[in-house]
Design an enzyme around this catalytic site. Structure first.
Site, PDB file in Angstrom:
ATOM      1  CG  HIS A  62       3.162  11.412   5.454  1.00  0.00           C
ATOM      2  ND1 HIS A  62       2.013  10.801   5.343  1.00  0.00           N
ATOM      3  CD2 HIS A  62       2.900  12.656   5.075  1.00  0.00           C
ATOM      4  CE1 HIS A  62       0.834  11.632   4.883  1.00  0.00           C
ATOM      5  NE2 HIS A  62       1.633  12.731   4.762  1.00  0.00           N
TER       6      HIS A  62
ATOM      7  CG  HIS B  66      -0.091   0.051   2.544  1.00  0.00           C
ATOM      8  ND1 HIS B  66       0.062  -1.324   3.151  1.00  0.00           N
ATOM      9  CD2 HIS B  66       0.401   0.740   3.292  1.00  0.00           C
ATOM     10  CE1 HIS B  66       0.699  -1.212   4.221  1.00  0.00           C
ATOM     11  NE2 HIS B  66       1.264   0.109   4.273  1.00  0.00           N
TER      12      HIS B  66
ATOM     13  CB  THR C 152      -3.720   9.398   6.946  1.00  0.00           C
ATOM     14  OG1 THR C 152      -2.474   8.800   6.400  1.00  0.00           O
ATOM     15  CG2 THR C 152      -3.318  10.912   7.321  1.00  0.00           C
TER      16      THR C 152
HETATM   17 ZN   LIG Z   1       1.440   8.675   5.272  1.00  0.00          ZN
END
Ligand SMILES: [Zn+2]
Length: 258
Positions: free
Chosen positions: A124, A80, A202
């Site tokens: 991130h 993912h 998230t």
């Molecule tokens: Zn992320």
């Protein structure tokens, strides 16, 4: 080869190994966030991420000191997301708080918006608070948005190493993949400006213990680089969440000398 990103004025970051799965339900034929959020163990409350950051509606400005020491040791296809792992000596200090710098990963397209604009990619950098005695881990995540433009030298260091078509991990050393190469070409003064707010992971379990720091500089990567990333990880951005009374602060982060 050890380096301290601070020396070159790198200030960035973002998120953790529970990272980035999409909000998928067990049965995608009934896919809806309403269902996803009712799954057990999910912490869906009033401070969810990502958000649309409105640059003209921020409140105040805060200043802090930051330092990052980062040593890449692996490139992963997590199915993912594409993730770069860092070894156990990789650290981030923010003011007086010490964090372990665990990993960085990518979303295509971006999760955060700035003034309603979705960018083609977001990175991130995920840090976890050390010596944390609370029942949930606390994260400091640095977000970096990318637009299409010049080829990005840092991405080229690992794009061809990512396992294709299957989940897997490839060991790398710092001579091959070096985060310094991402930040080195940017101006220190320009790079210190961030948006800060408190939000959540998230991806499940959407834990609401994340201090978000999104850089105001939009980085560049080539269309081809972003396409490669998207082909591997798919569209893995969570949709925008309601602010619910929260506000975003502007923030200046100064690189400390440790
Ligand atoms: Zn992320």
């Amino acid at each position: 080869m050890k380096f301290i990103l601070a020396k070159i004025c790198v200030i960035y970051l973002t998120f953790i190994s529970i990272s980035c799965t999409n909000t998928k339900t067990k049965d995608d034929s009934h896919h809806s966030d309403a269902i996803a959020y009712t799954e057990a163990e999910c912490d869906f409350g009033d401070i969810q991420s990502p958000i649309n950051i409105l640059s003209q509606r921020t409140k105040g400005i805060i200043k802090s000191r930051i330092n990052i020491e980062a040593h890449c040791n692996a490139v992963e296809n997590k199915g993912h997301t594409v993730q770069i792992d860092f070894d156990s000596t990789s650290k981030l200090t923010f003011g007086d708080d010490r964090y372990s710098f665990k990993q960085l990963h990518f979303h295509t397209p971006s999760e955060h918006q700035i003034d309603g604009i979705t960018y083609p990619m977001e990175m991130h950098m995920v840090n976890v608070l050390d010596n944390d005695e609370s029942d949930k881990p606390h994260f400091l995540v640095i977000g970096v948005l990318f637009k299409m433009g010049k080829e990005n030298a840092f991405l080229n260091e690992f794009l061809n190493k990512i396992p294709r078509d299957h989940e897997g991990l490839v060991k790398v050393n710092e001579a091959e993949v070096n985060l310094e190469d991402l930040f080195g070409s940017y101006d220190c003064e320009e790079m210190k400006h961030y948006f800060h707010y408190n939000g959540s992971l998230t991806t499940p379990p959407f834990t609401e213990t994340v201090s978000w720091h999104v850089n105001q500089v939009i980085f560049e990567a080539s269309e081809e680089q972003i396409k490669i990333m998207n082909k591997i990880e798919g569209n893995n951005a969570r949709h925008i969440q309601d602010l619910k009374g929260r506000y975003v602060e502007k923030e200046d982060l100064y690189v400390s000398s440790k």
